[in-house]
Scaffold this motif. Structure first.
Motif, mmCIF file in Angstrom:
data_model
loop_
_atom_site.group_PDB
_atom_site.id
_atom_site.type_symbol
_atom_site.label_atom_id
_atom_site.label_comp_id
_atom_site.label_asym_id
_atom_site.label_seq_id
_atom_site.Cartn_x
_atom_site.Cartn_y
_atom_site.Cartn_z
ATOM 1 N N LEU A 39 0.824 -1.201 0.000
ATOM 2 C CA LEU A 39 0.000 0.000 0.000
ATOM 3 C C LEU A 39 0.860 1.253 0.000
ATOM 4 O O LEU A 39 0.604 2.201 -0.751
ATOM 5 N N GLU A 40 1.891 1.272 0.831
ATOM 6 C CA GLU A 40 2.760 2.453 0.885
ATOM 7 C C GLU A 40 3.445 2.701 -0.453
ATOM 8 O O GLU A 40 3.585 3.849 -0.884
ATOM 9 N N LYS A 41 3.878 1.638 -1.122
ATOM 10 C CA LYS A 41 4.518 1.803 -2.426
ATOM 11 C C LYS A 41 3.535 2.373 -3.442
ATOM 12 O O LYS A 41 3.903 3.229 -4.265
ATOM 13 N N SER A 42 2.283 1.943 -3.392
ATOM 14 C CA SER A 42 1.266 2.497 -4.298
ATOM 15 C C SER A 42 1.042 3.970 -4.038
ATOM 16 O O SER A 42 0.891 4.771 -4.974
ATOM 17 N N ILE A 43 1.016 4.347 -2.752
ATOM 18 C CA ILE A 43 0.821 5.754 -2.395
ATOM 19 C C ILE A 43 1.998 6.599 -2.876
ATOM 20 O O ILE A 43 1.817 7.689 -3.438
#
Length: 200
Positions: free
Chosen positions: A109-113
């Motif tokens: 999720l953090e990488k997508s953000i």
């Protein structure tokens, strides 16, 4: 629970994190927060996806309680309207360090953000020549490497969050329908220990 706590969706399970990690869902949630209640057709026009595809992604967001049905905004009762459940989504990575499945989902999720923020900033850089000079002058950005203790880093985090909260309140006072010169401003920041360790 503080009033600030009621303004966020808190993710605690890996499934919800993986739902939101999908780039299209991340964007759809952002659009619902920025624009208020929307239909799948309206959102599809923005993200360039068929309403059926958008409806699928919206249903996934709804199963994780990130969005919910909204009151119809038109006379067409066949249209299904959606709205964000809260203006913020949060989770605490430190709470996931002993749970490999949740930690992996959090990382995805953090990488997508990060990728979404980078794409949006690149869009701004490309659009900057056409923006009014005063908006370019007022924009802020930068990065610094600062030597801090963990206690000082925690204090920096609290101070940054307090500053952001204050300006969120200022922004909330501007009605989207008012002609007062206000525009949407994107704020993204990070403060974290360098992964290379001391002196790196």
């Amino acid at each position: 629970m503080t009033s600030r706590d009621t303004l966020r969706s808190t993710l605690t399970d890996a499934a919800s994190m993986r739902v939101l990690a999908h780039p299209t869902r991340l964007r759809l949630l952002g659009l619902l927060r920025e624009r208020g209640p929307q239909t799948a057709a309206q959102l599809g026009d923005v993200v360039d996806e068929a309403p059926g595809t958008v409806s699928y992604h919206l249903s996934k967001l709804a199963t994780s309680d990130l969005i919910h049905a909204a009151e119809p905004q038109s006379a067409d009762r066949r249209e299904r309207w959606w709205q964000a459940a809260a203006p913020l989504t949060s989770w605490e990575p430190a709470d996931l360090l002993d749970d490999p499945a949740r930690l992996s989902a959090s990382a995805a999720l953090e990488k997508s953000i990060v990728q979404a923020n980078a794409a949006r900033y690149l869009q701004y850089v490309d659009a900057r020549p056409a923006l009014p000079r005063e908006w370019v002058t007022a924009a802020a950005g930068g990065d610094r490497a600062i030597r801090l203790t963990v206690t000082e880093l925690a204090a920096l985090r609290a101070e940054l969050e307090s500053v952001v909260d204050r300006w969120v309140d200022v922004g909330a006072a501007h009605s989207p329908d008012a002609d007062d010169g206000a525009e949407t401003v994107v704020l993204a920041y990070h403060a974290y220990r360098h992964p290379g360790g001391a002196g790196a």
